[in-house]
Every structure is written in C-alpha cells, then in structure tokens.
Design an enzyme around this catalytic site. Structure first.
Site, mmCIF file in Angstrom:
data_model
loop_
_atom_site.group_PDB
_atom_site.id
_atom_site.type_symbol
_atom_site.label_atom_id
_atom_site.label_comp_id
_atom_site.label_asym_id
_atom_site.label_seq_id
_atom_site.Cartn_x
_atom_site.Cartn_y
_atom_site.Cartn_z
ATOM 1 N N LYS A 168 0.851 -1.199 0.000
ATOM 2 C CA LYS A 168 0.000 0.000 0.000
ATOM 3 C C LYS A 168 0.878 1.237 0.000
ATOM 4 O O LYS A 168 1.915 1.258 0.667
ATOM 5 C CB LYS A 168 -0.889 0.011 1.251
ATOM 6 C CG LYS A 168 -1.608 1.345 1.461
ATOM 7 C CD LYS A 168 -2.491 1.382 2.690
ATOM 8 C CE LYS A 168 -3.024 2.796 2.890
ATOM 9 N NZ LYS A 168 -3.967 2.921 3.995
ATOM 10 N N GLU A 213 -8.208 12.680 11.988
ATOM 11 C CA GLU A 213 -7.353 11.560 12.395
ATOM 12 C C GLU A 213 -6.479 11.913 13.596
ATOM 13 O O GLU A 213 -5.543 12.712 13.494
ATOM 14 C CB GLU A 213 -6.474 11.117 11.215
ATOM 15 C CG GLU A 213 -5.761 9.809 11.497
ATOM 16 C CD GLU A 213 -5.568 8.948 10.251
ATOM 17 O OE1 GLU A 213 -5.992 9.351 9.163
ATOM 18 O OE2 GLU A 213 -4.978 7.867 10.392
ATOM 19 N N GLU A 257 -7.066 -1.891 2.879
ATOM 20 C CA GLU A 257 -6.347 -0.622 3.025
ATOM 21 C C GLU A 257 -6.361 -0.166 4.488
ATOM 22 O O GLU A 257 -5.364 0.326 5.022
ATOM 23 C CB GLU A 257 -7.066 0.393 2.121
ATOM 24 C CG GLU A 257 -6.364 1.690 1.906
ATOM 25 C CD GLU A 257 -7.232 2.641 1.050
ATOM 26 O OE1 GLU A 257 -7.929 2.183 0.118
ATOM 27 O OE2 GLU A 257 -7.199 3.843 1.337
ATOM 28 N N GLU A 392 -11.477 10.894 -4.905
ATOM 29 C CA GLU A 392 -11.340 10.924 -3.441
ATOM 30 C C GLU A 392 -10.539 12.158 -2.999
ATOM 31 O O GLU A 392 -10.881 12.812 -2.022
ATOM 32 C CB GLU A 392 -10.661 9.633 -2.967
ATOM 33 C CG GLU A 392 -10.573 9.530 -1.467
ATOM 34 C CD GLU A 392 -10.060 8.173 -0.999
ATOM 35 O OE1 GLU A 392 -10.455 7.136 -1.577
ATOM 36 O OE2 GLU A 392 -9.255 8.163 -0.056
HETATM 37 C C1 LIG Z 1 -4.209 11.069 3.014
HETATM 38 C C2 LIG Z 1 -5.361 11.549 3.450
HETATM 39 O O1 LIG Z 1 -6.238 10.842 4.230
HETATM 40 C C3 LIG Z 1 -5.888 9.572 4.720
HETATM 41 C C4 LIG Z 1 -6.204 8.514 3.733
HETATM 42 C C5 LIG Z 1 -7.428 7.868 3.739
HETATM 43 C C6 LIG Z 1 -7.776 6.879 2.647
HETATM 44 O O2 LIG Z 1 -6.951 6.673 1.759
HETATM 45 O O3 LIG Z 1 -8.898 6.343 2.624
HETATM 46 C C7 LIG Z 1 -8.364 8.117 4.760
HETATM 47 C C8 LIG Z 1 -8.036 8.916 5.813
HETATM 48 C C9 LIG Z 1 -6.656 9.392 6.015
HETATM 49 O O4 LIG Z 1 -5.954 8.483 6.787
HETATM 50 C C10 LIG Z 1 -5.747 12.972 3.194
HETATM 51 O O5 LIG Z 1 -6.787 13.394 3.700
HETATM 52 O O6 LIG Z 1 -4.998 13.679 2.512
#
Ligand SMILES: C=C(O[C@@H]1C=C(C(=O)O)C=C[C@H]1O)C(=O)O
Length: 407
Positions: A168, A213, A257, A392
């Site tokens: 990952k 987070e 993930e 996303e």
């Molecule tokens: C990397 C980010 O978020 C992170 C990545 C995530 C994911 O890939 O699903 C979810 C929450 C965070 O741990 C960001 O917001 O830039």
C-alpha cells in the site's frame, strides 16, 4: 521564565479570541486550546533520511530543557493547563520546517472549564480583536502534477504493488490558491470548525486544517488513537448515503487498506505499552465531505514514558505512508514529485506533564501571506482505480476549499 494559569469566566468561543497575527489553534466541539505570541521557538533543519526521527529526538530534548526552566504556577491542573507547546512536524525527515512554539498566551477549555495561561509578563493578555477578514477573490492554479499526471502516477504505483513487495502507498497532490491580500487564517478556521465538528481544527505556523485523524492523545498513562483509512463519498440522499456506507464497510479493497493502517499503528505502539486494545472490525466515521473506516485504539503506557518518542515511532502510519513503511516512503519520494512539507505529519500540542493531543495534518492548507497550498491524498492498493482515487482527493480538498471560498 514563569507561566501562570488562572481559571477564566470568559464564555466566548475559543476561536473568537484569536488575534489575526500568527494564531495557534487546536479545537474540537468548542474545546481545546487557542494561543498567540512567541515565548520560545524551535525550528528544525532537514535530516539525512526520509524515515529519520532526528527532528522528534531534537524536539524532545528541547522540550525537556524548556519545561525544566519554567516556573509554573497553575491553579487549574488539567491536561493543557500550565505551559503548552504547539508543534508541527514534517512528513519526510528530509524536509526542513518542523516547528515548536511556546506561546505567550494560551486560552484552554476542557469539560466546560476555561483557563488562561500567560508566559512571562503580558499587560493585556486578552486584547480586543478585529473580526476575521473575508478571504476575497481567489485565483486557483493546478498543483505540482496535473490531474492526468497524478492519475498516471497512481497507475505506476498500482504496477509497483503488483510487481514488488509494496502492499500500500498513500499518494498525495497539491493545489494552489492566490488571494489579492494576505489571508486571515481565522476565516478558514471558523468555517472548518462549523462544517467539521468531529474534526480537530488546527493552525500552527500557517498550516491550517480540520483533521479527523487522531494520531495520539495522552492523558497521564492513557493513550488513545483513531486510525482512519478507507474512504467513500457522502450520498446525496439518506438512502444513497446508507448504500455507500454499507459498500465501504464490506469493500475488500477498503477493508484491506484500513487493515494496513491499523497493523502499522499496532506494531509501532506495542513496544511502548503495557495494555493495547485494538477492535477487530472498523466502524464508520461520517464527515460532511466523506465517510471513513475508523478504528479507535486504546493503550496504557508505563508512567515515565516520554511522549515524543512514541509520536516518532507512530509516524508515518500506513494511513499516510504505506506498507512496508520504508518502501512506501521511497515510492512517495520518487513518484509524488512534490514536497509534502508538514502535510501528513504530526500536528498538535504537549504540556509540561507530557499530556497532549497530536493529529495527522490532513485536510489542510499551508497559508503563507496571500497564498494557500492545499493537500489531499489517497491510499493506493492492488485494485485501486486512478479515477476513483482522484475523485477521493477532490472530495478531501473540498473541506479547505469551501473554508477559503466561503461556498
Ligand atoms: C491522506 C489523506 O487521508 C488519509 C487517507 C485515507 C484513505 O486513503 O482512505 C483516509 C483517511 C486518512 O488516513 C488525506 O486526507 O490527505
């Protein structure tokens, strides 16, 4: 140096107390800390290794010596009372700019109780402040990579996952907005606090955002952490939203993930802890722009453990780096094509007892004068689709974007 903490009757919202110049903040649901002025400051240089921890070690030594020289007079005696240092660390050891600040004035609120801490002498610790200034018109510029270039990089990462030991990797991108005049950081802060009540709204040396987070909260010997990874959009209707949530909770790709992020936290935390409680299945965390898989972790530390070495060990979790960590860090360095600076690094505060709260600096922008550089990333695994990962990041950008434009 002296630090004096007194109880305060002031019921105003913490963010309303901040002056416009160099505000410091860590606030959630109206509680937390706001601060301003500089009594002491440490800025750390770049270190030789991406995965190095010299900036955390140097910060720990500085904190120990700083707190030992302060004469504390604290009537309140809760986490966050007495002298407090705000901090923000770079994601990558090779980036300079990790910064710690001991503010001159701190106002804190916890469980409805409010206090004021003043370091040194301050004739007017709570000055009247002008209202936050609107950001005004913004010109948007693409970031380091165009959307198409970033998608190509995601495809390359997927290939690496299929052909190497990489499982990952979190890839991020940036976006730049330029205003006609210096941006008043309090404007996006207020908006983020209103839109994201479940997030920690923070600002440290211009790095301003609302992170869901929590990397670690320390209260005495107790530790808490909230691991996030695995993301879905919010639905337009309640039915839509429920379907998206169910799909997320049962998606093999997202659950995998997420599991990498939980495992990386467990592995780094275990050597420090006498107790460690990690739920077997993630729950759902719903925010205004996205929903996440979330695992709340609890642990107990031996009494004399210092906090910063724990922080150093936890960073970077696979929520922002990847698995295996070192391989992922190298791939990020090679493919992203940009400096993350303090994005995705730990941000938060620590007091003289070692209590504190540190989040991962996500959903943020580095605001410097009239310029804002926004960041967003997404976890890439074997069956990631570049367009879905791009979408996303667009959803994640929306938090700070809306906070800047007011729309
Ligand atoms: C990397 C980010 O978020 C992170 C990545 C995530 C994911 O890939 O699903 C979810 C929450 C965070 O741990 C960001 O917001 O830039």
């Amino acid at each position: 140096m002296t630090a004096r903490t007194v109880a305060l009757r002031d019921q105003r919202a913490l963010l309303d107390l901040l002056p416009p110049a160099a505000p410091l903040a860590w606030v959630r649901r109206g509680e937390g800390l706001v601060a301003w002025g500089v009594a002491a400051r440490l800025e750390l240089p770049a270190e030789p290794e991406r995965s190095g921890i010299q900036r955390f070690t140097a910060a720990d030594e500085w904190l120990e010596s700083l707190f030992s020289t302060i004469v504390v007079d604290d009537d309140v005696g809760v986490p966050g009372s007495g002298p407090v240092v705000f901090g923000s660390f770079t994601f990558d050891g090779r980036d300079a700019g990790s910064t710690l600040i001991l503010p001159r004035v701190v106002v804190g609120r916890r469980d409805g109780q409010t206090w004021l801490t003043v370091v040194g002498d301050e004739a007017d610790p709570l000055p009247a402040v002008p209202p936050p200034r609107p950001v005004g018109a913004l010109r948007w510029r693409p970031g380091t990579l165009s959307e198409a270039e970033w998608c190509a990089v995601v495809s390359q990462a997927v290939d690496r996952i299929h052909t190497t030991g990489l499982a990952k990797v979190v890839l991020a991108r940036d976006l730049v907005a330029e205003a006609d005049h210096p941006i008043d950081v309090r404007t996006p802060l207020q908006r983020l606090a209103a839109d994201y009540p479940d997030c920690y709204v923070y600002s440290v040396v211009g790095l301003t955002g609302a992170t869901p987070e929590l990397l670690l909260r320390r209260t005495g010997t107790r530790l808490e952490s909230l691991v996030l990874a695995g993301t879905a959009p919010r639905g337009a209707t309640a039915d839509d939203d429920a379907v998206l949530a169910k799909t997320l909770l049962t998606s093999a790709k997202d659950v995998e993930e997420h599991a990498y992020a939980v495992e990386s936290l467990r592995e780094s935390l275990a050597p420090f802890c006498t107790e460690l409680d990690v739920p077997r299945h993630p729950e759902l965390l719903r925010l205004a722009n996205v929903q996440h898989l979330a695992t709340p972790v609890r642990a107990v530390l031996p009494a004399k453990t210092a906090t910063l070495p724990v922080l150093a060990a936890l960073h970077p979790t696979a929520a922002v780096g990847g698995t295996p960590t070192r391989v992922a860090m190298d791939v990020i360095g090679e493919l992203e094509g940009m400096r993350r600076d303090r994005y995705a690094g730990p941000v938060g505060w620590i007091d003289a007892r070692g209590d504190g709260e540190w989040g991962i600096a996500l959903r943020c922008a580095q605001i410097t004068g009239p310029r804002a550089r926004l960041f967003a990333g997404a976890g890439i695994v074997a069956d990631s689709d570049p367009q879905a990962e791009l979408a996303e990041t667009v959803a994640k950008f929306r938090a700070v974007r809306a906070a800047l434009t007011g729309r």
